[in-house]
Write an enzyme that holds these catalytic residues in place. Structure first.
Site, PDB file in Angstrom:
ATOM      1  N   GLU A 115       0.816  -1.205   0.000  1.00 25.51           N
ATOM      2  CA  GLU A 115       0.000   0.000   0.000  1.00 25.51           C
ATOM      3  C   GLU A 115       0.855   1.262   0.000  1.00 25.51           C
ATOM      4  O   GLU A 115       0.461   2.264  -0.603  1.00 25.51           O
ATOM      5  CB  GLU A 115      -0.907   0.021   1.238  1.00 25.51           C
ATOM      6  CG  GLU A 115      -1.949  -1.091   1.263  1.00 25.51           C
ATOM      7  CD  GLU A 115      -2.654  -1.180   2.614  1.00 25.51           C
ATOM      8  OE1 GLU A 115      -2.430  -0.313   3.470  1.00 25.51           O
ATOM      9  OE2 GLU A 115      -3.417  -2.144   2.794  1.00 25.51           O
ATOM     10  N   VAL A 116       1.955   1.224   0.719  1.00 25.23           N
ATOM     11  CA  VAL A 116       2.803   2.416   0.850  1.00 25.23           C
ATOM     12  C   VAL A 116       4.082   2.189   0.045  1.00 25.23           C
ATOM     13  O   VAL A 116       4.859   1.282   0.354  1.00 25.23           O
ATOM     14  CB  VAL A 116       3.133   2.702   2.328  1.00 25.23           C
ATOM     15  CG1 VAL A 116       4.026   3.934   2.432  1.00 25.23           C
ATOM     16  CG2 VAL A 116       1.858   2.894   3.147  1.00 25.23           C
ATOM     17  N   HIS A 160       9.461  -1.139   3.264  1.00 25.62           N
ATOM     18  CA  HIS A 160       9.309  -1.375   4.698  1.00 25.62           C
ATOM     19  C   HIS A 160       9.108  -2.856   4.927  1.00 25.62           C
ATOM     20  O   HIS A 160       8.650  -3.573   4.027  1.00 25.62           O
ATOM     21  CB  HIS A 160       8.110  -0.603   5.262  1.00 25.62           C
ATOM     22  CG  HIS A 160       6.818  -0.881   4.546  1.00 25.62           C
ATOM     23  ND1 HIS A 160       6.508  -0.285   3.341  1.00 25.62           N
ATOM     24  CD2 HIS A 160       5.772  -1.688   4.841  1.00 25.62           C
ATOM     25  CE1 HIS A 160       5.321  -0.706   2.933  1.00 25.62           C
ATOM     26  NE2 HIS A 160       4.851  -1.580   3.821  1.00 25.62           N
TER      27      HIS A 160
END
Ligand code: AMP
Length: 120
Positions: free
Chosen positions: A100-101, A105
């Site tokens: 999503e981002v 990460h």
């Protein structure tokens, strides 16, 4: 590989535009709890450099950044008391990965049995 877009939420956190509760910070890495935790412990670890996903990070990051990142993952798992009970580290990438981002990460998840690795 899409170009890095610094309007993403983690870039805003790194710039200090959006707050986070810092779990760990070093010259190359920042870690903070996921806003919508999926397990009793759910911590996000991000590099401070601008990398879209794990493939971009692996291809372009320096050895110092890569070492700092993965050492931080290990240190956070230990500090969170997850080493004995076990935990999971997830890096979603791209559309099929459900990312999503678009700032690389990993999710560190633990504190309960996490179930099957993938449900489709
Ligand atoms: P991913 O689907 O792998 O890109 O994961 C992005 C994660 O970022 C999701 O688990 C969200 O809950 C989390 N998230 C989104 N906004 C924030 C925020 N402001 N602080 C902490 N976590 C966030």
């Amino acid at each position: 590989m899409p170009l890095y877009d610094d309007s993403n939420i983690f870039a805003k956190i790194l710039r200090g535009d959006i707050p986070c509760q810092k779990v760990l910070e070093g010259p190359h890495v920042l870690a903070f709890p996921d806003l919508y935790p999926k397990a009793p412990t759910h911590i996000l670890v991000i590099p401070k450099g601008a990398y879209v996903d794990i493939a971009d990070f692996g291809a372009r990051a320096s050895e110092a950044e890569i070492t700092a990142f993965w050492r931080a993952v290990a240190d956070i798992a230990a500090q969170a008391g997850l080493k004995d009970s076990g935990f999971r580290v997830i890096a979603n990438a791209g559309a099929n990965g459900g990312q999503e981002v678009p700032h690389f990460h990993v999710h560190i998840l633990g504190g309960c049995p996490l179930g099957p690795m993938v449900s489709r």
